[in-house]
Write a protein that holds these residues in place. Structure first.
Motif, PDB file in Angstrom:
ATOM      1  N   PRO A  42       0.761  -1.161   0.042  1.00  0.00           N
ATOM      2  CA  PRO A  42       0.098   0.003  -0.037  1.00  0.00           C
ATOM      3  C   PRO A  42       0.711   1.183  -0.015  1.00  0.00           C
ATOM      4  CG  PRO A  42      -0.095  -1.066   2.224  1.00  0.00           C
ATOM      5  CD  PRO A  42       0.549  -2.218   1.083  1.00  0.00           C
ATOM      6  N   MET A  43       1.811   1.232   0.745  1.00  0.00           N
ATOM      7  CA  MET A  43       2.942   2.368   0.550  1.00  0.00           C
ATOM      8  C   MET A  43       3.425   2.732  -0.970  1.00  0.00           C
ATOM      9  SD  MET A  43       4.499   4.703   2.345  1.00  0.00           S
ATOM     10  CE  MET A  43       4.887   4.127   3.974  1.00  0.00           C
ATOM     11  N   LYS A  44       3.511   1.789  -1.844  1.00  0.00           N
ATOM     12  CA  LYS A  44       3.838   2.286  -3.081  1.00  0.00           C
ATOM     13  C   LYS A  44       2.589   2.973  -3.765  1.00  0.00           C
ATOM     14  CE  LYS A  44       6.085  -0.795  -5.703  1.00  0.00           C
ATOM     15  NZ  LYS A  44       6.506  -1.990  -6.398  1.00  0.00           N
ATOM     16  N   MET A  45       1.330   2.643  -3.651  1.00  0.00           N
ATOM     17  CA  MET A  45       0.322   3.275  -4.313  1.00  0.00           C
ATOM     18  C   MET A  45       0.324   4.819  -3.723  1.00  0.00           C
ATOM     19  SD  MET A  45      -1.755   3.404  -6.647  1.00  0.00           S
ATOM     20  CE  MET A  45      -1.896   1.880  -7.564  1.00  0.00           C
ATOM     21  N   ALA A  46       0.442   4.719  -2.342  1.00  0.00           N
ATOM     22  CA  ALA A  46       0.362   6.250  -1.570  1.00  0.00           C
ATOM     23  C   ALA A  46       1.417   6.824  -2.125  1.00  0.00           C
ATOM     24  CB  ALA A  46       0.567   5.791  -0.016  1.00  0.00           C
ATOM     25  N   ALA A  47       2.581   6.412  -2.306  1.00  0.00           N
ATOM     26  CA  ALA A  47       3.578   7.426  -2.881  1.00  0.00           C
ATOM     27  C   ALA A  47       3.513   7.625  -4.224  1.00  0.00           C
ATOM     28  CB  ALA A  47       5.126   6.509  -2.894  1.00  0.00           C
ATOM     29  N   ALA A  48       2.591   7.115  -5.046  1.00  0.00           N
ATOM     30  CA  ALA A  48       2.619   7.284  -6.471  1.00  0.00           C
ATOM     31  C   ALA A  48       1.645   8.757  -6.435  1.00  0.00           C
ATOM     32  CB  ALA A  48       1.832   6.120  -7.067  1.00  0.00           C
ATOM     33  N   GLU A  49       0.815   8.780  -5.507  1.00  0.00           N
ATOM     34  CA  GLU A  49      -0.093   9.863  -5.194  1.00  0.00           C
ATOM     35  C   GLU A  49       0.353  11.098  -4.435  1.00  0.00           C
ATOM     36  OE1 GLU A  49      -2.942  12.705  -5.862  1.00  0.00           O
ATOM     37  OE2 GLU A  49      -2.073  11.257  -7.192  1.00  0.00           O
ATOM     38  N   ALA A  50       1.564  10.753  -3.788  1.00  0.00           N
ATOM     39  CA  ALA A  50       1.966  11.559  -2.522  1.00  0.00           C
ATOM     40  C   ALA A  50       0.998  12.110  -1.654  1.00  0.00           C
ATOM     41  CB  ALA A  50       2.820  13.024  -3.265  1.00  0.00           C
ATOM     42  N   LEU A  51       0.156  10.754  -1.207  1.00  0.00           N
ATOM     43  CA  LEU A  51      -1.050  10.997  -0.514  1.00  0.00           C
ATOM     44  C   LEU A  51      -0.573  10.849   1.199  1.00  0.00           C
ATOM     45  CD1 LEU A  51      -4.290  10.975  -0.303  1.00  0.00           C
ATOM     46  CD2 LEU A  51      -4.269   8.550  -0.381  1.00  0.00           C
ATOM     47  N   TYR A  52      -0.599  11.539   1.948  1.00  0.00           N
ATOM     48  CA  TYR A  52       0.185  11.529   3.015  1.00  0.00           C
ATOM     49  C   TYR A  52      -1.143  11.318   4.083  1.00  0.00           C
ATOM     50  CZ  TYR A  52       4.488  13.361   1.492  1.00  0.00           C
ATOM     51  OH  TYR A  52       5.775  13.531   1.041  1.00  0.00           O
ATOM     52  N   ALA A  53      -2.288  11.651   3.869  1.00  0.00           N
ATOM     53  CA  ALA A  53      -3.234  11.142   4.675  1.00  0.00           C
ATOM     54  C   ALA A  53      -4.214  10.288   4.327  1.00  0.00           C
ATOM     55  CB  ALA A  53      -4.133  12.681   5.179  1.00  0.00           C
ATOM     56  N   THR A  54      -4.719   9.485   5.160  1.00  0.00           N
ATOM     57  CA  THR A  54      -5.620   8.207   4.629  1.00  0.00           C
ATOM     58  C   THR A  54      -6.812   9.116   4.178  1.00  0.00           C
ATOM     59  OG1 THR A  54      -4.727   6.631   6.120  1.00  0.00           O
ATOM     60  CG2 THR A  54      -6.877   6.375   5.266  1.00  0.00           C
ATOM     61  N   THR A  55      -7.419   8.485   2.960  1.00  0.00           N
ATOM     62  CA  THR A  55      -8.450   9.246   2.458  1.00  0.00           C
ATOM     63  C   THR A  55      -9.446   8.361   1.835  1.00  0.00           C
ATOM     64  OG1 THR A  55      -6.951  11.078   1.663  1.00  0.00           O
ATOM     65  CG2 THR A  55      -9.065  11.232   0.495  1.00  0.00           C
ATOM     66  N   SER A  56     -10.917   8.860   2.116  1.00  0.00           N
ATOM     67  CA  SER A  56     -11.985   8.045   1.442  1.00  0.00           C
ATOM     68  C   SER A  56     -12.098   8.685  -0.047  1.00  0.00           C
ATOM     69  CB  SER A  56     -13.139   7.740   2.352  1.00  0.00           C
ATOM     70  OG  SER A  56     -12.718   7.015   3.374  1.00  0.00           O
ATOM     71  N   GLY A  57     -12.564   8.078  -0.887  1.00  0.00           N
ATOM     72  CA  GLY A  57     -12.508   8.799  -2.632  1.00  0.00           C
ATOM     73  C   GLY A  57     -11.538   9.719  -2.594  1.00  0.00           C
ATOM     74  N   ALA A  58     -10.266   9.179  -2.741  1.00  0.00           N
ATOM     75  CA  ALA A  58      -9.142   9.680  -2.978  1.00  0.00           C
ATOM     76  C   ALA A  58      -8.832  10.121  -4.409  1.00  0.00           C
ATOM     77  CB  ALA A  58      -7.782   8.665  -2.754  1.00  0.00           C
ATOM     78  N   PRO A  59      -8.477  11.589  -4.648  1.00  0.00           N
ATOM     79  CA  PRO A  59      -8.319  11.696  -5.964  1.00  0.00           C
ATOM     80  C   PRO A  59      -7.084  11.426  -6.606  1.00  0.00           C
ATOM     81  CG  PRO A  59      -7.727  13.698  -4.549  1.00  0.00           C
ATOM     82  CD  PRO A  59      -8.365  12.298  -3.742  1.00  0.00           C
ATOM     83  N   PHE A  60      -6.833  11.699  -7.793  1.00  0.00           N
ATOM     84  CA  PHE A  60      -5.538  11.446  -8.666  1.00  0.00           C
ATOM     85  C   PHE A  60      -5.235  12.696  -8.979  1.00  0.00           C
ATOM     86  CE2 PHE A  60      -3.027  10.417 -12.354  1.00  0.00           C
ATOM     87  CZ  PHE A  60      -2.030   9.344 -11.626  1.00  0.00           C
ATOM     88  N   SER A  61      -3.916  13.166  -8.686  1.00  0.00           N
ATOM     89  CA  SER A  61      -3.237  14.572  -9.173  1.00  0.00           C
ATOM     90  C   SER A  61      -2.705  14.098 -10.686  1.00  0.00           C
ATOM     91  CB  SER A  61      -2.319  15.058  -8.180  1.00  0.00           C
ATOM     92  OG  SER A  61      -2.802  14.970  -6.968  1.00  0.00           O
ATOM     93  N   LEU A  62      -3.198  15.245 -11.642  1.00  0.00           N
ATOM     94  CA  LEU A  62      -2.416  15.084 -12.886  1.00  0.00           C
ATOM     95  C   LEU A  62      -1.343  15.735 -12.935  1.00  0.00           C
ATOM     96  CD1 LEU A  62      -5.659  15.891 -15.160  1.00  0.00           C
ATOM     97  CD2 LEU A  62      -4.545  13.765 -14.588  1.00  0.00           C
ATOM     98  N   PHE A  63      -1.017  16.937 -12.037  1.00  0.00           N
ATOM     99  CA  PHE A  63      -0.020  17.771 -11.930  1.00  0.00           C
ATOM    100  C   PHE A  63       0.151  18.335 -10.145  1.00  0.00           C
ATOM    101  CE2 PHE A  63       2.092  21.738 -11.598  1.00  0.00           C
ATOM    102  CZ  PHE A  63       3.340  21.531 -12.070  1.00  0.00           C
ATOM    103  N   ALA A  64       1.269  18.422  -9.857  1.00  0.00           N
ATOM    104  CA  ALA A  64       1.241  18.783  -8.478  1.00  0.00           C
ATOM    105  C   ALA A  64       2.925  19.623  -8.235  1.00  0.00           C
ATOM    106  CB  ALA A  64       1.367  17.637  -7.373  1.00  0.00           C
ATOM    107  N   THR A  65       3.078  20.358  -7.397  1.00  0.00           N
ATOM    108  CA  THR A  65       4.342  21.004  -7.055  1.00  0.00           C
ATOM    109  C   THR A  65       4.202  20.937  -5.628  1.00  0.00           C
ATOM    110  OG1 THR A  65       3.172  23.021  -6.845  1.00  0.00           O
ATOM    111  CG2 THR A  65       4.048  22.540  -9.176  1.00  0.00           C
ATOM    112  N   GLY A  66       5.476  21.272  -4.932  1.00  0.00           N
ATOM    113  CA  GLY A  66       5.622  21.114  -3.574  1.00  0.00           C
ATOM    114  C   GLY A  66       6.780  20.536  -3.319  1.00  0.00           C
ATOM    115  N   ASP A  67       7.152  20.788  -1.958  1.00  0.00           N
ATOM    116  CA  ASP A  67       8.300  19.851  -1.516  1.00  0.00           C
ATOM    117  C   ASP A  67       7.964  19.620   0.273  1.00  0.00           C
ATOM    118  OD1 ASP A  67      10.777  18.366  -0.979  1.00  0.00           O
ATOM    119  OD2 ASP A  67      11.952  20.193  -1.143  1.00  0.00           O
ATOM    120  N   PRO A  68       7.430  18.354   0.601  1.00  0.00           N
ATOM    121  CA  PRO A  68       7.086  17.256  -0.300  1.00  0.00           C
ATOM    122  C   PRO A  68       5.843  17.514  -1.031  1.00  0.00           C
ATOM    123  CG  PRO A  68       6.548  17.050   1.810  1.00  0.00           C
ATOM    124  CD  PRO A  68       7.153  18.107   1.853  1.00  0.00           C
TER     125      PRO A  68
END
Length: 448
Positions: free
Chosen positions: A245-271
């Motif tokens: 599950p960490m791999k898919m969370a890293a693919a979206e840079a999803l830090y908080a557990t989310t229901s109905g999680a979106p997928f980012s087409l583009f993102a900026t920031g560090d991290p």
């Protein structure tokens, strides 16, 4: 860079370079088998000319793939001996069998097919290239089983005497759920690379009926491979979410557990992400097949892994995982779209527009980059594990390696691989410049 980082870099260079030729070998072998069967069934000499040409491409590519594959397997003993020592009884049989397939089965039958056209009976001669095609796919399946063990370790137990991992079931190792999902995805990506090479060569050569047929064939292979890649990738993503599950969370840079999680087409920031363009619910669909599904976040997974495996960071390189995942998808979709445009613009024997023909010789770069980025995502987003949940990368490195040794070998590989790349490119270009022609003996032996 310390010795660990240098060794990881060396393994990455060797692996990515080797994988330039693996999908080409698979797809060209299957294409040769299809063209050979078409020639035997129709006796249309166009198919004979095309299979002769594609066969030469296959031989050149197969030779370079075998050479680079040898170094790839030696890496486990040279750079990762601690991992090989502990898991060699599980991991080793797959490498040994794959090596025997590549050297003895595929190489032997490829030689029989190429040199035996006027010496073997027709059906037997056709069977030799079918064996090569099946062998390349079987070889891929077996080596993917080895990689799947690193993603989802199964079919092993710890020896009470030596403490080493011991294989309990070869069948279970082969039927790892990750392998069953990754294998069709790998074949689909291979089809895109091989089809792109055929399309690029065909439009680069002077126009002829043979080249038009080759271009159409390459474009259809690309398009079919693109559709299959999307379908198999969707299934693979769900399997990866289940076991890593960490791999898919890293693919979206999803830090908080989310229901109905979106997928980012583009993102900026560090991290990442700080500013993002999102598609609602898409990550939940990709990860678990439901728009309202809950996707675990990096923070919760890090806390769970720290409690289960001990203190330390279990978060991979987020920017690498995030962008490699998107570029893989984007470049693959773009390659399939270009193939679709070519087929549409050349329907009913129409000519492709000059602007499209001008850029099509570069089309192999798209699926090749997508394949490489897919493996970069697969391996880097598993970090810090070398075998997920069992052994970290740091624990797998050879204990006596020095930075100087790694730098010297990396420099040597880089030089040799650079030479091989030039040789392969020049040979392919030389073959592409030759007009389509029949083999020296066009009439095969009788059927019996």
């Amino acid at each position: 860079m310390d010795v660990l980082d240098l060794t990881r870099l060396q393994f990455a260079v060797v692996t990515i370079y080797h994988y330039f030729f693996v999908p080409l070998s698979i797809s060209l072998a299957v294409t040769c088998a299809g063209l050979e069967i078409a020639w035997q069934r129709t006796r249309n000499e166009r198919y004979l000319r095309l299979v002769t040409f594609v066969g030469k491409l296959l031989i050149v590519t197969f030779a370079v793939g075998v050479v680079t594959g040898l170094v790839q397997e030696f890496q486990f003993g040279m750079g990762w001996s601690a991992f090989a020592t502990f898991y060699g009884d599980v991991f080793g049989p797959t490498l040994a069998i794959e090596g025997m397939l590549a050297f003895f089965l595929e190489a032997t039958f490829l030689a029989l097919w190429y040199f035996g056209r006027d010496r073997l009976p027709r059906l037997l001669h056709t069977a030799t290239i079918v064996v090569v095609a099946v062998g390349t796919m079987l070889s891929a399946f077996i080596i993917l089983a080895a990689n799947s063990f690193m993603q989802n370790p199964i079919a092993y137990e710890l020896d009470p005497v030596t403490g080493r991992a011991r294989l309990t079931s070869f069948a279970d190792l082969m039927l790892n759920k990750v392998n069953l999902a990754a294998f069709p995805h790998t074949l689909s990506g291979a089809a895109m690379v091989g089809g792109a090479l055929l399309l690029a060569i065909a439009v680069w050569r002077p126009f002829s009926p043979d080249n038009r047929t080759l271009a159409k064939l390459g474009a259809w292979i690309m398009l079919a491979g693109g559709a299959a890649t999307a379908l198999t990738g969707d299934h693979l993503g769900k399997v990866i979410t289940e076991v890593q599950p960490m791999k898919m969370a890293a693919a979206e840079a999803l830090y908080a557990t989310t229901s109905g999680a979106p997928f980012s087409l583009f993102a900026t920031g560090d991290p990442l992400p700080e500013l993002s363009l999102e598609v609602p619910w898409l990550l939940s669909i990709l990860a678990k097949g439901s728009p309202g599904a809950t996707v675990e976040g990096i923070n919760d997974l890090q806390a769970r892994y720290a409690a289960e495996f001990g203190p330390g960071s279990y978060v991979p390189m987020i920017p690498v995982a995030f962008w490699s995942f998107r570029l893989m998808i984007g470049l693959g979709m773009l390659a399939a779209a270009v193939a679709a445009v070519y087929l549409w613009r050349t329907r009913r024997d129409r000519s492709a527009p000059p602007w499209l023909l001008r850029w099509l010789p570069l089309i192999p770069l798209l699926p090749t980059a997508a394949n490489s980025l897919g493996w970069i995502f697969t391996e880097t987003a598993r970090q810090p594990w070398i075998a997920f949940g069992l052994s970290t990368v740091e624990q797998g490195i050879s204990p006596t390696l020095t930075s100087a040794e790694v730098i010297a070998s990396l420099a040597g590989f880089t030089i040799v691989y650079g030479i091989l790349a030039v040789v392969w490119f020049r040979l392919v270009r030389h073959l592409a410049r030759q007009p389509s022609q029949l083999p020296e003996t066009a009439e095969p032996a009788p059927v019996y």
